[in-house]
Design a protein around this motif. Structure first.
Motif, mmCIF file in Angstrom:
data_model
loop_
_atom_site.group_PDB
_atom_site.id
_atom_site.type_symbol
_atom_site.label_atom_id
_atom_site.label_comp_id
_atom_site.label_asym_id
_atom_site.label_seq_id
_atom_site.Cartn_x
_atom_site.Cartn_y
_atom_site.Cartn_z
ATOM 1 N N HIS A 12 19.602 -13.335 13.666
ATOM 2 C CA HIS A 12 20.232 -13.235 14.975
ATOM 3 C C HIS A 12 20.162 -14.569 15.713
ATOM 4 O O HIS A 12 19.343 -15.433 15.387
ATOM 5 C CB HIS A 12 19.560 -12.140 15.803
ATOM 6 C CG HIS A 12 19.713 -10.782 15.181
ATOM 7 N ND1 HIS A 12 20.819 -9.999 15.366
ATOM 8 C CD2 HIS A 12 18.899 -10.078 14.359
ATOM 9 C CE1 HIS A 12 20.688 -8.875 14.704
ATOM 10 N NE2 HIS A 12 19.512 -8.897 14.065
ATOM 11 N N SER A 13 20.987 -14.717 16.726
ATOM 12 C CA SER A 13 21.080 -15.985 17.459
ATOM 13 C C SER A 13 19.813 -16.303 18.249
ATOM 14 O O SER A 13 19.555 -17.461 18.556
ATOM 15 C CB SER A 13 22.282 -15.960 18.403
ATOM 16 O OG SER A 13 22.150 -14.912 19.332
ATOM 17 N N ASP A 14 19.011 -15.294 18.559
ATOM 18 C CA ASP A 14 17.779 -15.544 19.308
ATOM 19 C C ASP A 14 16.615 -15.950 18.403
ATOM 20 O O ASP A 14 15.485 -16.094 18.858
ATOM 21 C CB ASP A 14 17.389 -14.325 20.143
ATOM 22 C CG ASP A 14 17.071 -13.100 19.296
ATOM 23 O OD1 ASP A 14 17.268 -13.155 18.069
ATOM 24 O OD2 ASP A 14 16.629 -12.093 19.876
ATOM 25 N N GLY A 15 16.883 -16.139 17.090
ATOM 26 C CA GLY A 15 15.855 -16.571 16.155
ATOM 27 C C GLY A 15 15.156 -15.425 15.446
ATOM 28 O O GLY A 15 14.270 -15.656 14.632
ATOM 29 N N THR A 16 15.535 -14.212 15.729
ATOM 30 C CA THR A 16 14.941 -13.040 15.106
ATOM 31 C C THR A 16 15.618 -12.761 13.772
ATOM 32 O O THR A 16 16.827 -12.887 13.647
ATOM 33 C CB THR A 16 15.107 -11.809 16.018
ATOM 34 O OG1 THR A 16 14.525 -12.100 17.286
ATOM 35 C CG2 THR A 16 14.444 -10.590 15.437
ATOM 36 N N THR A 28 10.670 -6.969 11.175
ATOM 37 C CA THR A 28 11.336 -7.922 12.061
ATOM 38 C C THR A 28 10.456 -9.154 12.159
ATOM 39 O O THR A 28 9.263 -9.042 12.421
ATOM 40 C CB THR A 28 11.542 -7.314 13.461
ATOM 41 O OG1 THR A 28 12.304 -6.119 13.339
ATOM 42 C CG2 THR A 28 12.273 -8.286 14.372
ATOM 43 N N ARG A 30 9.910 -13.010 13.891
ATOM 44 C CA ARG A 30 10.256 -13.821 15.059
ATOM 45 C C ARG A 30 9.533 -15.163 14.994
ATOM 46 O O ARG A 30 8.499 -15.287 14.368
ATOM 47 C CB ARG A 30 9.857 -13.100 16.343
ATOM 48 C CG ARG A 30 10.630 -11.846 16.606
ATOM 49 C CD ARG A 30 10.152 -11.161 17.897
ATOM 50 N NE ARG A 30 10.906 -9.962 18.160
ATOM 51 C CZ ARG A 30 10.581 -8.756 17.703
ATOM 52 N NH1 ARG A 30 9.506 -8.601 16.966
ATOM 53 N NH2 ARG A 30 11.321 -7.714 17.980
#
Length: 72
Positions: A12-16, A28, A30
């Motif tokens: 994902h774009s948030d780095g997840t 998941t 992070r």
């Protein structure tokens, strides 16, 4: 016939990074763990995802199943 692909991941774009197994979320990642995973996943994606989720066979299932103690 190609091998089945049990694991998949989405970055994902948030780095997840979400790793799924048979379509269900397995873990998941992070931050720095997600970055390390993305660096490592290029080698052998299915094996790497199995190792990161802890869902992989150790090669002794058949031996353990056939052991007299485990027979019913």
């Amino acid at each position: 016939m190609p091998a089945p692909r049990d694991f998949a991941y989405e970055a994902h774009s948030d780095g997840t990074v979400v790793i799924t197994h048979h379509g269900r979320p397995a873990t998941t990642l992070r931050g720095s763990r997600a970055a390390r995973f993305l660096d490592e996943v290029a080698a052998d994606p299915q094996l790497v995802m199995a190792r990161w989720t802890g869902n992989y066979r150790r090669g002794n299932e058949r031996t353990a199943r056939d052991h007299p103690r485990n027979r019913r």
